[in-house]
Scaffold this motif. Structure first.
Motif, short mmCIF file in Angstrom:
data_model
loop_
_atom_site.label_atom_id
_atom_site.label_comp_id
_atom_site.label_asym_id
_atom_site.label_seq_id
_atom_site.Cartn_x
_atom_site.Cartn_y
_atom_site.Cartn_z
N UNK A 1 -39.44 -31.91 -13.56
CA UNK A 1 -40.78 -31.54 -13.10
C UNK A 1 -41.46 -32.75 -12.43
N UNK B 1 -35.75 -31.29 -18.45
CA UNK B 1 -36.64 -30.39 -17.71
C UNK B 1 -37.91 -31.11 -17.28
N UNK C 1 -36.19 -21.70 -18.47
CA UNK C 1 -35.52 -22.66 -19.36
C UNK C 1 -36.54 -23.51 -20.12
N UNK C 2 -37.59 -23.90 -19.43
CA UNK C 2 -38.64 -24.71 -20.07
C UNK C 2 -39.35 -23.90 -21.14
N UNK D 1 -32.73 -31.24 -23.69
CA UNK D 1 -33.04 -30.26 -22.65
C UNK D 1 -34.50 -30.38 -22.23
N UNK D 2 -35.39 -30.54 -23.21
CA UNK D 2 -36.82 -30.69 -22.90
C UNK D 2 -37.06 -31.91 -22.01
N UNK E 1 -37.11 -23.77 -24.14
CA UNK E 1 -37.08 -25.09 -24.79
C UNK E 1 -38.35 -25.33 -25.58
N UNK E 2 -39.49 -24.98 -24.99
CA UNK E 2 -40.77 -25.17 -25.67
C UNK E 2 -40.87 -24.25 -26.89
N UNK F 1 -36.83 -22.27 -36.57
CA UNK F 1 -35.97 -23.25 -35.92
C UNK F 1 -36.05 -24.58 -36.66
N UNK G 1 -31.88 -29.50 -27.93
CA UNK G 1 -33.13 -29.05 -27.33
C UNK G 1 -34.02 -30.21 -26.91
N UNK H 1 -37.98 -36.34 -29.87
CA UNK H 1 -38.59 -36.07 -28.57
C UNK H 1 -38.64 -37.36 -27.78
N UNK I 1 -49.27 -18.27 -22.71
CA UNK I 1 -50.05 -19.48 -22.48
C UNK I 1 -49.79 -20.05 -21.09
N UNK J 1 -35.89 -22.38 -13.80
CA UNK J 1 -36.30 -23.63 -14.45
C UNK J 1 -37.48 -23.40 -15.40
N UNK K 1 -38.53 -23.36 -28.87
CA UNK K 1 -37.82 -23.98 -29.99
C UNK K 1 -38.68 -25.05 -30.65
N UNK K 2 -39.40 -25.79 -29.80
CA UNK K 2 -40.22 -26.89 -30.31
C UNK K 2 -41.33 -26.35 -31.22
N UNK K 3 -41.78 -25.13 -30.98
CA UNK K 3 -42.91 -24.60 -31.73
C UNK K 3 -42.51 -23.60 -32.82
#
Lengths: 430, 184
Positions: free
Chosen positions: A296, A292, B157-158, A288-289, B161-162, B170, A285, A200, B106, B154, B164-166
């Protein structure tokens, strides 16, 4: 000094870096008697724990502390390490901080209604204490480092000075925050091919719409965001430092810039097994994070520009190319075939609280605090990431935090005095 | 802003409460997931799940769930169920999708429809032992989401992406895990 009765003082500040000094300035202004204890010299970690090419991530105009603004002729430049040392030294002089250098704190314990501070040069008793001993005392190296083949040389950013100290040959830089990207850049340019393990990360352009990204974050109020205004302060405090470098050319140092000079990107280092590094398949990913999240931030800036009628003053909004990731980044890397000679652990830092005998550490070894007010009466913390504001760990973030916390400290001392007085009074009236 | 309440059916309040509670009592966060597998015949097996451990005590699903796994007829099997690797894809898809719903709730994003297609490439020269340079598992997995939600591209997409993080699966797939296999 070593023997004898403890010295008594209202407040002890531990650490004469910019945070401790900013606090000293505020305490002096509030008439609080205090001493700043420093293990070595002012700005010690800048003198001893920084690599040669490092410059501040923040432009010079932002190098301001309470009672001292930047006075040089290059407001948009970035200070080198010697310049930072000079700046902090100068600040200590200007504010006549009551510093006792070459004094290492060996323990801090609760004593009566205050604290006892033991040092290698005597003992202090105080009612309030400010911990400004730094956020980056120890390089955090993951446990898997011990599995690396013995032929691999390993270095942390606290030991690293310049590429010449590394063996010739390939280098695996683990971690892609400000440190990792800066070191990857200069090591690769030195002719040692770099593979950068990327987890990250926080991507930021150095310059957007003609202004430094720090200027925008300052103007749009992003840096002033308070710790109790964000959704999840724990997460915000753990966000890695942005991929920024302070270079005279104000160039952006993102992953695209690094792949542009030939650095290879690979996923987060997940393990070392059978002399092979194993890397996460999450690189795409993570990029990508970061893309993004950067967008923002740029949206926030664009909105601020429109709301403040600033559109004609700056160049039009635009977006940066998405981070380029090869189709199938490798998932392992042979660490025994000689291609990688060195691993640089740019995997973060943590404070050293081995001297702290007051039970204020949580299970992760971090000090429990509410915006710098530590979970032990009269104890305060300075200089940590997002302590009270997003800017808390930057030089220019110390001022507001020191003002807030010295106010709190002052009223804490006043209230405990008046309590003690009223108890005495009550006793006298009997 | 509308005052319509976002409802994806995920109890985010409960999850946030659990997060707070388990921060205070991290021992309760220790879970163990279990599966039991019986060989039937040929490449056909039946795996069942029912009990698991978590929140400091034994827990149970409402009922036992079973999964048939087999190989298709091109492998000269009888095709009594999904291949194990397809079950892995199913695990990834359902984990990511649950994560999408939770993160959307959330972030107060109303989902109207979410569908994912998954493709896992595999060179079976690996499992057949033809070429030792070819791995047994997937050479990559591609997940394509098609999401209709009350949000910008957007934001969607976020969201993905999030998610996948959680996601646990994965993480399981993208990172190595020690596996110990013993014979009792």
């Amino acid at each position: 000094m070593v023997s004898g009765a403890p010295s008594k003082i209202d407040t002890v500040v531990i650490g004469a870096g910019h945070s401790g000094l900013a606090m000293s300035y505020c305490l002096s202004h509030r008439g609080i008697e205090h001493v700043v204890l420093e293990r070595s010299d002012v700005a010690n970690s800048w003198r001893t724990e920084r690599w040669d090419s490092l410059r501040l991530l923040t432009p010079n105009w932002q190098s301001r502390l309470p009672g001292l603004a930047y006075e040089g002729d290059d407001p948009d430049g970035f200070m080198t390490v010697p310049e930072v040392i000079e700046f902090v030294d100068h600040y200590a002089d200007v504010i006549s901080a009551p510093i006792q250098t070459r004094t290492t704190v060996t323990s801090v314990c609760c004593a009566g209604d205050g604290y006892q501070v033991d040092t290698d040069r005597g003992t202090w008793k105080c009612r309030a204490i400010v911990v400004a001993s730094g956020a980056c005392n120890v390089a955090s190296v993951p446990a898997i480092a011990s599995s690396a083949p013995s032929s691999i040389a390993m270095v942390t950013p606290l030991d690293y000075r310049n590429p010449d100290q590394l063996k010739e040959g390939g280098v695996l830089v683990v971690g892609a925050s400000a440190t990792g990207t800066q070191l990857a850049d200069e090591i690769h340019r030195s002719g040692r091919p770099v593979t950068l393990a990327v987890g990250e990360h926080v991507r930021m352009p150095r310059v957007y719409r003609g202004r430094d990204i720090q200027w925008w974050m300052d103007a749009a109020g992003v840096l002033d965001e308070h710790y109790d205004q964000v959704d999840d302060i724990k997460r915000a405090r753990n966000v890695p430092s942005p991929q920024l470098a302070g270079s005279p050319g104000r160039s952006t140092l993102d992953l695209n810039a690094l792949t542009g000079i030939g650095v290879k990107l690979i996923g987060r280092l997940a393990g070392i097994k059978n002399r092979k590094g194993q890397f996460s398949g999450s690189l795409r990913n993570n990029c990508a994070l970061a893309d993004l999240k950067m967008n923002r931030l740029l949206n926030t800036i664009d909105e601020w520009v429109s709301e403040n009628g600033f559109d004609n003053e700056v160049s039009p909004p635009h977006r940066f190319a998405a981070t380029t990731v090869e189709k199938s980044p490798p998932l392992d890397l042979d660490l025994s075939n000689g291609q990688i000679q060195t691993i640089v652990w740019a995997t973060g830092f943590h404070p050293d609280y081995s001297w702290l005998g007051v039970p204020v550490l949580d299970r992760k070894g971090e000090i429990r605090h509410e915006g710098g007010v530590v979970d032990s009466p009269g104890m305060y913390l300075m200089g940590m990431t997002f302590l009270r504001r997003r800017k808390s760990s930057f030089i220019h973030g110390a001022g507001d935090d020191a003002r807030d916390l010295s106010d709190h400290l002052t009223s804490y001392l006043a209230n405990t005095i008046s309590n003690a007085d009223s108890i005495l009074q009550a006793g006298a009236n009997k | 802003m509308t005052d319509k309440k976002v409802d994806n059916g995920v109890d985010v309040e409960f999850l946030l409460g659990a997060r707070e509670m388990l921060t205070e009592a991290p021992e309760g966060a220790q879970f163990q997931w279990r599966a039991k597998c019986d060989w039937v015949y040929g490449t056909h097996s039946k795996t069942s799940v029912e009990g698991f451990f978590g929140l400091g005590e034994e827990q149970n699903h409402k009922t036992e769930y079973t999964f048939d796994a087999d190989h298709p007829e091109v492998f000269s099997s009888e095709d009594h169920g999904a291949t194990p690797v397809e079950i892995v894809l199913a695990g990834l898809a359902s984990c990511l999708t649950a994560s999408v719903a939770a993160v959307a709730q959330h972030r107060e994003i109303q989902l109207n429809s979410v569908s994912a297609t998954l493709e896992g490439g595999m060179d079976i020269q690996g499992i057949l032992g033809i070429d030792s340079d070819v791995r047994n598992g997937f050479d990559g997995i591609k997940v394509t989401y098609n999401i209709d939600a009350d949000a910008s591209k957007e934001d969607i997409e976020a969201l993905v992406a999030q998610a996948q993080k959680r996601s646990a699966v994965y993480d399981i797939i993208t990172n190595p895990t020690n596996v110990t296999v013993e014979v009792s």
